[in-house]
Design a protein around this motif. Structure first.
Motif, PDB file in Angstrom:
ATOM      1  N   LEU A 153       1.029  -1.008  -0.052  1.00  0.00           N
ATOM      2  CA  LEU A 153      -0.241   0.810   0.050  1.00  0.00           C
ATOM      3  C   LEU A 153       0.563   1.437   0.147  1.00  0.00           C
ATOM      4  N   PRO A 154       0.498   2.178  -0.616  1.00  0.00           N
ATOM      5  CA  PRO A 154      -1.282   2.563  -1.150  1.00  0.00           C
ATOM      6  C   PRO A 154      -1.011   1.656  -2.884  1.00  0.00           C
ATOM      7  N   ARG A 157      -4.101  -0.096  -3.573  1.00  0.00           N
ATOM      8  CA  ARG A 157      -5.356  -0.107  -2.790  1.00  0.00           C
ATOM      9  C   ARG A 157      -6.527  -0.113  -3.871  1.00  0.00           C
TER      10      ARG A 157
END
Length: 235
Positions: A153-154, A157
């Motif tokens: 992450l991100p 996502r």
């Protein structure tokens, strides 16, 4: 006004996502100064991680105060577990906000009962302890963990959003609370991309912390103005 955003996770990309959202949310009236932990783990998921992060966070704040004084109107600890919150408040001359506390207080103003969706298998028990300390555990219906250990992450996502949506669907099937808090730095901004449960609300923990940061900064600023006015009248 200036807000210091401290990410206790050693994930600079996650900090960038939160800082961008904070700047968009707060607007031009607030300058956001972001910092990422230089040591620790990419995402805090245990008591050990919290303990190490708390010590590091206190040292960072102490170093900033010693180096340049205050220079900010509020400090936001951008981690849902709020490691170091009480200790930083003890040494800080400005308001210190945490994501869990801010979102829970906001949830209580929006509905009678709330539930929490958060990343990490160990977080429910840790969050329960924090809710008990705040005296609000009886308002919490359920804490649902979402596994993200296998995600980068991100960057991933979309997959995180899918897993949060599944957790939300399961929670709704078991009985919708008035408010569902989407908690965790890794989930900042996801609430606006999801559908609220029928008859309830979704609350982004990061957004709640931003809202309270702004409110407290304005209260502090207005307080300074009142002091000046009072001084004039007294003179």
């Amino acid at each position: 006004m200036r807000l210091l955003l401290l990410n206790g996770n050693s994930n600079a990309a996650m900090t960038a996502v939160m800082a961008d959202r904070a700047r968009h949310w707060l607007g031009e009236s607030v300058t956001v100064i972001e910092e990422t932990a230089e040591e620790g783990v990419p995402y805090i998921g245990s008591r050990r991680d919290c303990a190490l992060t708390a010590a590091s966070t206190v040292r960072r704040v102490e170093a900033r105060l010693a180096r340049s004084g205050v220079e900010v109107e509020a400090i936001l600890l951008a981690c849902f577990g709020e490691p170091g919150l009480d200790a930083v408040r003890e040494i800080s001359p400005v308001p210190v906000l945490g994501m869990l506390e801010a979102s829970v207080l906001s949830a209580l103003q929006l509905g009678e009962r709330f539930a929490i969706i958060t990343p990490g298998a160990r977080w429910p028990r840790m969050i329960e302890e924090r809710l008990h300390a705040l005296g609000v555990s009886h308002h919490c219906l359920e804490i649902v963990p979402v596994v993200i250990d296998d995600l980068a992450l991100p960057a991933q996502r979309d997959e995180a959003r899918t897993r949060v949506a599944e957790a939300l669907a399961g929670l709704e099937a078991r009985g919708s609370p008035s408010v569902v808090i989407i908690g965790g730095a890794a989930f900042a901004g996801l609430a606006r991309e999801l559908s609220a449960p029928e008859g309830g609300r979704l609350l982004d923990a990061f957004d709640a912390a931003l809202a309270q940061s702004l409110a407290l900064m304005r209260l502090e600023k207005d307080g300074d103005c009142r002091d000046v006015v009072d001084a004039k009248f007294r003179g």
